[in-house]
Scaffold this motif. Structure first.
Motif, short mmCIF file in Angstrom:
data_model
loop_
_atom_site.label_atom_id
_atom_site.label_comp_id
_atom_site.label_asym_id
_atom_site.label_seq_id
_atom_site.Cartn_x
_atom_site.Cartn_y
_atom_site.Cartn_z
N VAL A 229 54.39 7.56 41.43
CA VAL A 229 54.06 6.62 40.36
C VAL A 229 55.16 6.65 39.29
N VAL B 90 53.97 0.91 37.22
CA VAL B 90 52.99 0.40 36.26
C VAL B 90 53.69 0.06 34.95
N VAL C 54 53.37 -0.83 31.52
CA VAL C 54 52.24 -0.79 30.58
C VAL C 54 52.54 -1.48 29.26
N GLU C 55 51.58 -1.41 28.33
CA GLU C 55 51.68 -2.18 27.10
C GLU C 55 52.21 -1.39 25.92
N SER C 56 52.57 -0.13 26.12
CA SER C 56 53.17 0.65 25.03
C SER C 56 53.64 1.97 25.59
N HIS D 215 52.84 4.77 24.30
CA HIS D 215 51.71 5.70 24.23
C HIS D 215 50.93 5.65 25.53
N SER D 216 50.69 4.44 26.00
CA SER D 216 50.00 4.30 27.28
C SER D 216 50.89 4.71 28.44
N SER E 280 50.53 8.34 28.62
CA SER E 280 49.13 8.64 28.97
C SER E 280 48.89 8.39 30.45
N ALA E 281 49.37 7.28 30.96
CA ALA E 281 49.16 6.96 32.37
C ALA E 281 50.01 7.86 33.27
N VAL F 55 50.70 10.96 32.59
CA VAL F 55 49.92 12.20 32.61
C VAL F 55 48.71 12.03 33.54
N GLY F 56 48.04 10.89 33.46
CA GLY F 56 46.89 10.64 34.33
C GLY F 56 47.28 10.73 35.80
N ALA F 57 48.42 10.10 36.13
CA ALA F 57 48.88 10.09 37.52
C ALA F 57 49.26 11.50 37.98
N GLU G 249 52.44 12.15 20.72
CA GLU G 249 51.16 12.85 20.85
C GLU G 249 50.92 13.31 22.29
N ILE G 250 51.24 12.44 23.23
CA ILE G 250 50.99 12.77 24.63
C ILE G 250 52.10 13.65 25.18
N ALA H 152 51.13 16.96 24.38
CA ALA H 152 49.95 17.45 25.11
C ALA H 152 50.29 17.87 26.54
#
Lengths: 116, 389, 314
Positions: B24, B54, B56-58, B60-61, B64-65, B67-69, B90-91, B94
């Motif tokens: 990803v 992917v 994405v729209e920012s 931050h996302s 985040s995505a 990290v999710g993947a 922030e992410i 994390a």
């Protein structure tokens, strides 16, 4: 209280296996205790599905259990509330259509069980 | 032997990503990172890679995505610059605590305000305390190889930490250089496949990731994270040796250039190290004994090794491409820390250069060397290269 | 058709995806809400949880109430994390690294959804990731003690917009999240309430089975900060529906369907009374606020029926 882990013993990224909260008994929060009168119960499952603490266990009964009016209830039936986790909110008693559940003060319940 | 291609630093990053062929890639475009994402998107569109991309729209996302993947069990990558890094901070912060080995190219650009799209290191220096492995690259060739190396270091079971691979915005990211791209099959064997065994998608092992940790355990979590960071040195060296077998190049924690017998050494990161080498050669041609130390692995910082390299140098000048207002600049701080343990410490001088993409010329670095050799130094006050007024 | 018996069986024992020992407040409706939704999936569910009541009460290390793969990252990005998990799922499946089927559920409170997580949600819906987003809506930041959110209703007193000598609480009406997410042209949006287990379960099933992203918004009366007797959680949920304050409806492939139409809608006072956050509205001189609220509710209800009647698709 079990010994706390050292830093060397910690899971990588502090990942946890499933459902360890079963080791955390929330019954101690309870002020009111639900008392279930099984002979008035129709096993409608309202209390089970509403219970915020997943504290009303169910089982599948083929032979059936006796409930309201001496009727035999087969299939999914509820069992005694699990007081290890029940926080005593009273939703079960409030929502019970047959009023087979009532809330009594925890100390009364304890005294009663002492007398027994 | 690889194939030589005339490509930019951004394209070199995309080439590495093509060979890695991550499961990803999640990204949001930002100058000067954009060409990495665009090039990789083209690979996806042409079926050269089969990565799930992917857009994405920012940022931050994006992180985040990513990290999710990664938490799901995939090998996931992103890329960013400057404001994008700030938005995903922030992410980014994390990720190491979750021990997710995400690898991300960072194209260094100054942080607003004032708005400026050009190179300095104020973006990365804002995240060096959060626990990512930080690797710096002088040129496009190093960008490419460092990314391959980073995958192995980050994902090693002894490490399991995220890594950023830095390159200078525009100077490296947009300049075309000859880059040797090594055999796809050999590189793919080297980077391997990320196992699923820590993933949410490993349904045989149901796990909770990201539990809330209270004061009774947080210190232990962070201590374990530090231990993982300390393992980076050995893993980096081991993986570097393996990569050498493919590339023929070496992967030291830092590079020294003509530092043996040097009377003065300059320490500088990324592309300016290339310029500094030209200055060193010019000075050496005049019989002046000067040299360069270029940090590559900045987190973890190899204090003992750098100390050993600088212990006999009388004067060390440190060039920082970012500031830490009211405090010593970031690279200067590390070098001062390095030297503290020595009984006979070199004299040091801090210089700020190149902010917001201001060019630094070899002649300016030569002037720095002259100043270092002159002994007219003021270690407690930083100086500014090319400052008017 | 599901029965309460079937649902009960799925939420107990080894099949339960969330178990006892969590630390939600006594009488909190999030428990029944989440266990019912999770039971509605016929595949394993991966849960991505935004910071909030559900997250903090179920994952205090080393105790987790989750018996299904679960992750928390931060507050505003549950939908983005879900997008990443879903992308990983598709990628790993395509590459033959996994072969199982899963459902992906992102869940957050109203703060993490209407407010700080809104952009991530919109982005994930627009990209058409196949996942369900569940919002348990307790109409404010209840985990941190009743601060105002975009879901806080008109007239409610919160700690950040308290009622006072010159304030009647929140002066704005709430955001209509359901219509906003429906405008993303996603296949399924449902609005449900925690007391209606069967309706909630059916909507969760539809959401999980939708061919694309789905959003499920569920009202979750907060015993702690709306401050009512914990035994009354389901009653307040029921009153919210019976007053048309929280209509049960769904938008399936753009078509609006109102599930429950109270024959005799109760006056909004029935819902308001007994809740500390509305106490000031019953003081003399504040009658007009309730009148205004009633009008807004009736107007919104009439509009919803018109939407349904028109058959015009979202």
């Amino acid at each position: 209280m079990s010994e706390r882990k050292t830093w060397q013993e910690l899971e990588l990224g502090v990942e946890l296996p499933a459902a360890t909260s079963l080791g955390y008994k929330t019954g101690g929060w309870r002020v009111l205790r639900p008392v279930w009168n099984a002979s008035e119960c129709i096993h409608c499952m309202i209390c089970v599905n509403y219970c915020p603490d997943m504290a009303i266990p169910v089982t599948k009964s083929e032979e059936g259990v006796a409930g309201k009016g001496g009727r035999l209830f087969k299939g999914v039936v509820r069992l005694e509330t699990n007081l290890d986790y029940c926080k005593g909110c009273g939703i079960c008693a409030h929502e019970c259509p047959t009023k087979c559940l009532s809330m009594i003060r925890e100390e009364e319940a304890e005294q009663a069980s002492c007398k027994l | 032997m690889g194939v030589r291609k005339a490509i930019t630093g951004a394209e070199a990053a995309a080439e590495a990503m093509r060979q890695i062929n991550p499961d990803v890639v999640v990204a949001y475009p930002i100058t000067p990172q954009t060409p990495i994402v665009e090039q990789f998107a083209k690979y996806v569109a042409d079926g050269i890679v089969d990565t799930e991309m992917v857009p994405v729209e920012s940022e931050h996302s994006a992180m985040s995505a990513t990290v999710g993947a990664e938490a799901a069990g995939a090998r996931a990558m992103s890329a960013t610059s400057s404001q994008g890094l700030a938005l995903m901070w922030e992410i980014v912060a994390a990720t190491p605590g979750l021990r997710l080995p995400i690898v991300m190219p960072l194209v260094n650009r100054t942080i607003s305000a004032p708005l400026n799209i050009h190179c300095d290191h104020s973006d990365v220096m804002g995240v060096t305390t959060v626990g990512w492995i930080q690797i710096f690259s002088e040129n496009a060739q190093e960008v490419y190889e460092n990314l391959l190396l980073a995958i192995r270091v980050a994902e090693d079971t002894r490490v399991q930490l995220p890594a950023m691979v830095n390159q200078d915005g525009f100077i490296t990211s947009h300049a075309v250089e000859p880059v040797e791209i090594f055999d796809d099959a050999a590189v793919r064997t080297f980077v391997g496949v990320r196992p699923l065994d820590r993933g949410l998608l490993d349904l045989q092992h149901v796990r909770t990731i990201g539990a809330m940790v209270l004061p009774d355990y947080l210190l232990e979590v962070k201590r374990a994270q530090e231990e993982a960071m300390m393992h980076v040195f050995e893993v980096y060296a081991e993986a570097g040796k393996e990569l050498s077998a493919i590339t023929g190049h070496q992967y030291p924690f830092f590079e020294t250039y003509r530092t043996e017998d040097a009377d003065a050494v300059i320490v500088v990161l990324n592309s300016a190290a290339g310029t500094a080498k030209v200055a060193v050669d010019a000075m050496r041609a005049l019989g002046k004994k000067v040299g360069l130390l270029k940090p590559i692995l900045f987190r973890p910082f190899p204090y003992a090794e750098v100390r050993d390299a600088l212990k006999d140098v009388p004067v060390v000048g440190v060039l920082d491409r970012s500031m830490d207002f009211g405090a010593y600049a970031p690279v200067y701080t590390e070098i001062r820390n390095v030297l503290f343990e020595l009984d006979r410490r070199p004299t040091t001088q801090s210089y700020i250069y190149g902010l917001g993409g201001r060019d630094i010329m070899a002649t300016e670095i030569e002037s720095v060397f002259e100043e270092l050799l002159s002994g007219k130094l003021d270690p407690e006050h930083q100086r500014y290269i090319g400052l008017r007024g | 058709m599901p029965t309460l018996q079937e649902i009960a069986l799925k939420t107990d024992g080894a099949d339960a995806r969330i178990v006892s020992g969590h630390r939600m407040c006594s009488g909190c409706g999030i428990g029944p809400l989440i266990k019912t939704v999770l039971a509605a999936s016929d595949k394993p569910v991966i849960v991505l949880n935004a910071t909030g009541c559900l997250e903090v009460t179920t994952s205090v290390y080393p105790f987790t109430a989750w018996n299904t793969p679960w992750m928390h990252l931060t507050f505003e990005n549950a939908a983005a994390v879900a997008a990443g998990v879903e992308s990983a799922y598709r990628s790993l499946k395509r590459r033959g690294k996994i072969d199982s089927e899963v459902n992906i559920l992102a869940v957050g409170g109203d703060g993490g959804t209407y407010d700080i997580g809104f952009q991530a949600l919109s982005g994930a819906l627009e990209r058409k990731h196949k996942f369900m987003y569940l919002v348990y809506d307790n109409e404010g930041y209840m985990n941190t003690g009743n601060q105002r959110s975009g879901a806080t209703p008109f007239g409610a007193s919160t700690t950040t917009v308290p009622a006072g000598k010159v304030s009647n609480g929140k002066p704005q009406w709430r955001k209509n999240l359901v219509e906003i997410v429906a405008a993303h042209r996603i296949p399924y949006v449902g609005q449900a309430a925690v007391h209606n287990t069967l309706d909630l379960y059916k909507k969760a099933q539809k959401g999980f089975n939708a061919d694309g992203p789905a959003v499920l918004a569920v009202l979750q009366p907060c015993t702690t900060n709306w401050s009512f007797d914990p035994a009354l959680t389901m009653q307040y949920s029921k009153l919210a529906v019976e007053t048309n304050f929280w209509p049960l409806y769904e938008i399936e492939n753009g078509v609006v369907h109102v599930n429950t139409k109270p024959s005799n809608r109760k006056p909004i006072e029935e819902f308001l009374k007994g809740q500390t956050r509305f106490r000031h509205l019953f003081k003399p001189g504040n009658e007009h606020v309730i009148v205004e609220m009633q009008k807004m509710i009736d107007d919104e209800w009439a509009r919803l029926l018109k939407l349904e009647e028109s058959g015009i698709q979202f």
